[in-house]
Structure formats: C-alpha cells, structure tokens
Design a protein around this motif. Structure first.
Motif, mmCIF file in Angstrom:
data_model
loop_
_atom_site.group_PDB
_atom_site.id
_atom_site.type_symbol
_atom_site.label_atom_id
_atom_site.label_comp_id
_atom_site.label_asym_id
_atom_site.label_seq_id
_atom_site.Cartn_x
_atom_site.Cartn_y
_atom_site.Cartn_z
ATOM 1 N N VAL A 62 79.070 5.709 -16.444
ATOM 2 C CA VAL A 62 79.596 6.994 -15.963
ATOM 3 C C VAL A 62 79.235 8.108 -16.930
ATOM 4 C CG1 VAL A 62 81.720 8.323 -15.542
ATOM 5 C CG2 VAL A 62 81.487 6.017 -14.603
ATOM 6 N N THR A 83 76.546 11.750 -9.612
ATOM 7 C CA THR A 83 77.008 10.625 -8.792
ATOM 8 C C THR A 83 75.862 10.001 -8.008
ATOM 9 O OG1 THR A 83 79.135 11.774 -8.580
ATOM 10 C CG2 THR A 83 78.791 9.914 -7.138
ATOM 11 N N LEU A 142 74.608 7.599 -10.443
ATOM 12 C CA LEU A 142 75.675 6.621 -10.732
ATOM 13 C C LEU A 142 75.775 5.575 -9.626
ATOM 14 C CD1 LEU A 142 78.148 5.814 -12.509
ATOM 15 C CD2 LEU A 142 79.523 7.284 -11.012
ATOM 16 N N CYS A 155 75.435 8.968 -17.007
ATOM 17 C CA CYS A 155 75.016 9.784 -15.858
ATOM 18 C C CYS A 155 75.520 11.217 -15.985
ATOM 19 C CB CYS A 155 75.524 9.155 -14.552
ATOM 20 S SG CYS A 155 74.715 7.590 -14.138
#
Length: 410
Positions: free
Chosen positions: A245, A386, A389, A248
């Motif tokens: 997380v 995201t 991710l 990214c």
C-alpha cells in the motif's frame, strides 16, 4: 558539481521528488514573482506524460495480445472485480461519513459553459461510444477506452502474423517504454513546477472557508487508502498489506497528486508494475482501464458533495436512498474522464436523485471547483495508486493460490 550530480543520481526517484517538492514550496512562499518561470517545468512534465501515454498503452496492449500464448492466464477478471468493489465501498464510506459529520455549504456561483450529463444512461452511452471511436481520434484525444478496444482487436488480428511483424511491434513497444522512463526521470523538476504553480496561483487562504468540507472529503480518501484498501488487499494475499500500500502511494500517489490526471499517471503506474515484476499481459491492460473505471476518489467526491447539498437544503434522506446513492456514485464514477476535475461535473447527476434543481446543483459544482485544488489532487492520488495496488493484489493472490511465495518489493 560532478560529485553533486553523482549523489543526486544515486538517490531514489521518490527522494528526488520530495526535494523538488520542498524547493517548489519554498520558492512559492518566498519569491513567487521571481521564480515564476519554473512553472514551465510542470507544464512540460505533464504535457510529456499526456503525450506519450496514449502511444504507450496502444503499443503495449497490442504487443501483449499479439504475443499472448494460449494457456497463459491473466488476472484481468480479478483486477476488474477489485476495481468495482473498491469504488463501491468508497462511495459507501462517504455516505456513512457524511451522516456522521454532516456538512452544509455556502453555495458558490455555478461554473459557466459546463454541461453535466443528463443521467446514468447518458454516462454509459458515452462510455460505449468511446469504445468504437475512430482509432486515430482516440489516440489524439487520449480516449483510453477507444485506444484499449482497438489495441485489443489489432492484437488479436496479429496473433497469426509472422514473428518478424510481432518482433517489430514489440521493439516499438520497448522503445516507447524507454521514452517513458526518460520522461519520468524529470519528475522532480516537474513536481517542483507544479507545486509552485498551485501555491503561487491559489494560495492556502482561498481554501480555508471550505475547511470542513475539505476535511470530510480528504478524510474519507485517507480512510479508504489506509484502512479499506489494506483490508481488501489482506483478504486477497493474507499477509501484511501495508508495504505494498505504502509503495503504491509513494511511487504512484505522489506524482498523481501533482499531475491531477489519472491518464497522465499511466506511464508512472506502468513503470511501478514493471518494478513489482507483475505480468505484463495483465498490467498493460489493467492500468489504462483503471484510469477510466477505478474511481474510488471520484465516488467519494460525488457522494460527499451531493449529501452536503442535501444537508444544506434540509432534505431528509433514508438509508435505502443513501445506499442507492452509493451505487449511483460508483456507476457514475466509472464514467468519469481521467482528467482534472472530471468527477465534479457528475454531482448534478447524483443530486437529481434527491430532486435538487440543476441550478442549485451547478452552484455545488462551483464549490467543488473552489476546493478542487486539494480535493482533486487527493482524489487522483487515491484513484491512480489504487490502479497499481489492485493489479498487484490480483497477481499476488493468484501466486498465493498456486503455492508460490509472495515477496513484496518495498
């Protein structure tokens, strides 16, 4: 000077970007007039990213599909599922937060020459028409849905082409990828120019009167980035999600924050996926697709601004209607263009669910553009980071099921 350049080149790109960021802030606060010429660095950086991204997507996807070996499984279904889940949950989080911390607005003047879509059907219709857009026009206008569809079709058509043809396409793909690497190396200068322009032009004072609304918007986005997304990642890979997380957010989110364009950040995400050693057949399609349909930040913006208008007008909202708003925000967000401010114009569409007149809804859009300096930056950072991710999550989940070791490159 040579020693200084060597030290600079030995630094990671993230550290270089942070230095550029700090210099940009200092110059904007201390000597905004004298340092004004550095704005060109930001314009050149974003312009170069936007210019190269359509070509990168077109040749990468075409090359990956034409050379795809039968039996080789990609994770596209899983990635798209994660995209849709993340966008819906983000809208749900925004609904809950808006009821817990209701915000009322001082309505601003509406934005001139801005026409919101008439309904969800119109949004989806535009999305489908983009699929069959003229390929040259799609490349020129950076219509990534059109670029993806034609690249996929050409890739399939070239599956039976001679190996020399496939090699040529692959060589062009590699050359464009190298161009992207060169452009990304200029990110520190680009970020310096972008942050200088943002602070020198708008100032912090312009945002203070809408502090409560900004706090709610950004708070929802931070909650999704640091709580919701890690939970989704953990459920899939069954190990500590935060190294992935944070990687990214650090390597994709920072540049997306300043470019304020998911489309412009496609090359950055491609580079990140390559660094994470992900399957090229998957990320060459999932990253540009994510720039169009993976819009958790947009779902939050649409929901929060709509419910702020609802609270301002004193309209009572029941739980089923709020749930429908989450679905509507998620569907609408999927049709948001990957450019700065793309989600704000979808607020009138969501507001119509509560019978709010278009005139008032457009005043809310005006408020959205006022807070957009920070809101849109945070939204794009969440959306774009995201993309990488969830692409990585789908692949790591597949490796875990196959009994392979999952090592997250920090």
């Amino acid at each position: 000077m040579k020693k200084l350049m060597n030290k600079w080149n030995q630094m990671s790109l993230v550290k270089q970007i942070i230095i550029g960021l700090i210099i940009g802030i200092i110059l904007a606060v201390t000597i905004p007039q004298q340092a004004k010429p550095i704005v060109i660095f930001g314009s050149l950086f974003v312009g170069a990213l936007k210019a190269i991204a359509p070509m990168l997507v077109f040749f990468l996807v075409m090359s990956a599909i034409s050379q795809h070996k039968s039996g080789h499984q990609t994770n596209l279904k899983s990635v798209i599922g994660l995209y849709l889940l993340g966008t819906f949950v983000a809208g749900l989080v925004a609904v809950v937060a808006s009821f817990m911390f209701p915000v009322t607005l001082t309505l601003a003047e509406g934005v001139k020459n801005a026409t919101p879509p008439g309904g969800v059907v119109e949004v989806l219709r535009a999305l489908l028409l983009n699929v069959v857009d003229n390929p040259v026009k799609a490349l020129y206008n950076a219509n990534y849905i059109g670029i993806l569809s034609w690249a996929l079709l050409l890739g399939v058509a070239l599956k039976n082409a001679p190996d020399t043809t496939k090699t040529m396409i692959d060589n062009v793909s590699e050359a464009v990828t190298q161009l992207v690497r060169w452009v990304i190396n200029f990110a520190p200068l680009g970020i310096m120019g972008l942050v200088f322009d943002a602070i020198a032009t708008n100032g912090v004072e312009a945002l203070l009167s809408y502090g409560q609304l900004l706090a709610l918007l950004i708070g929802c986005m931070i909650f999704v980035a640091l709580v919701v997304n890690p939970i989704i990642v953990y459920i899939n890979i069954r190990q500590n999600p935060y190294p992935l997380v944070f990687k990214c957010l650090r390597e994709s989110g920072i540049t997306a924050f300043f470019t304020r364009s998911s489309a412009a950040n496609i090359p950055v995400n491609m580079s990140l996926c390559e660094e994470l050693a992900l399957d090229k057949d998957t990320y060459s399609v999932s990253i540009p697709l994510g720039a169009t349909i993976n819009m958790a930040g947009a779902a939050i913006t649409i929901t929060v601004l709509t419910l702020a208008a609802v609270h301002t007008l004193g309209i009572k909202v029941d739980i089923p209607t709020a749930f429908i708003l989450s679905i509507l925000a998620a569907v609408s967000a999927c049709g948001t263009s990957g450019v700065a401010g793309g989600s704000i114009l979808l607020v009138p569409l969501a507001a119509s669910l509560f019978g709010i007149p278009n005139e008032i809804a457009m005043q809310v859009v005006g408020v959205g553009f006022i807070v957009g300096v920070l809101q849109d930056s945070c939204e794009t950072a969440l959306n774009s980071s995201t993309d990488a991710l969830f692409t990585a999550t789908a692949e790591y989940a597949k490796r875990r099921k196959e009994g392979k070791e999952v090592i997250i490159n920090r």
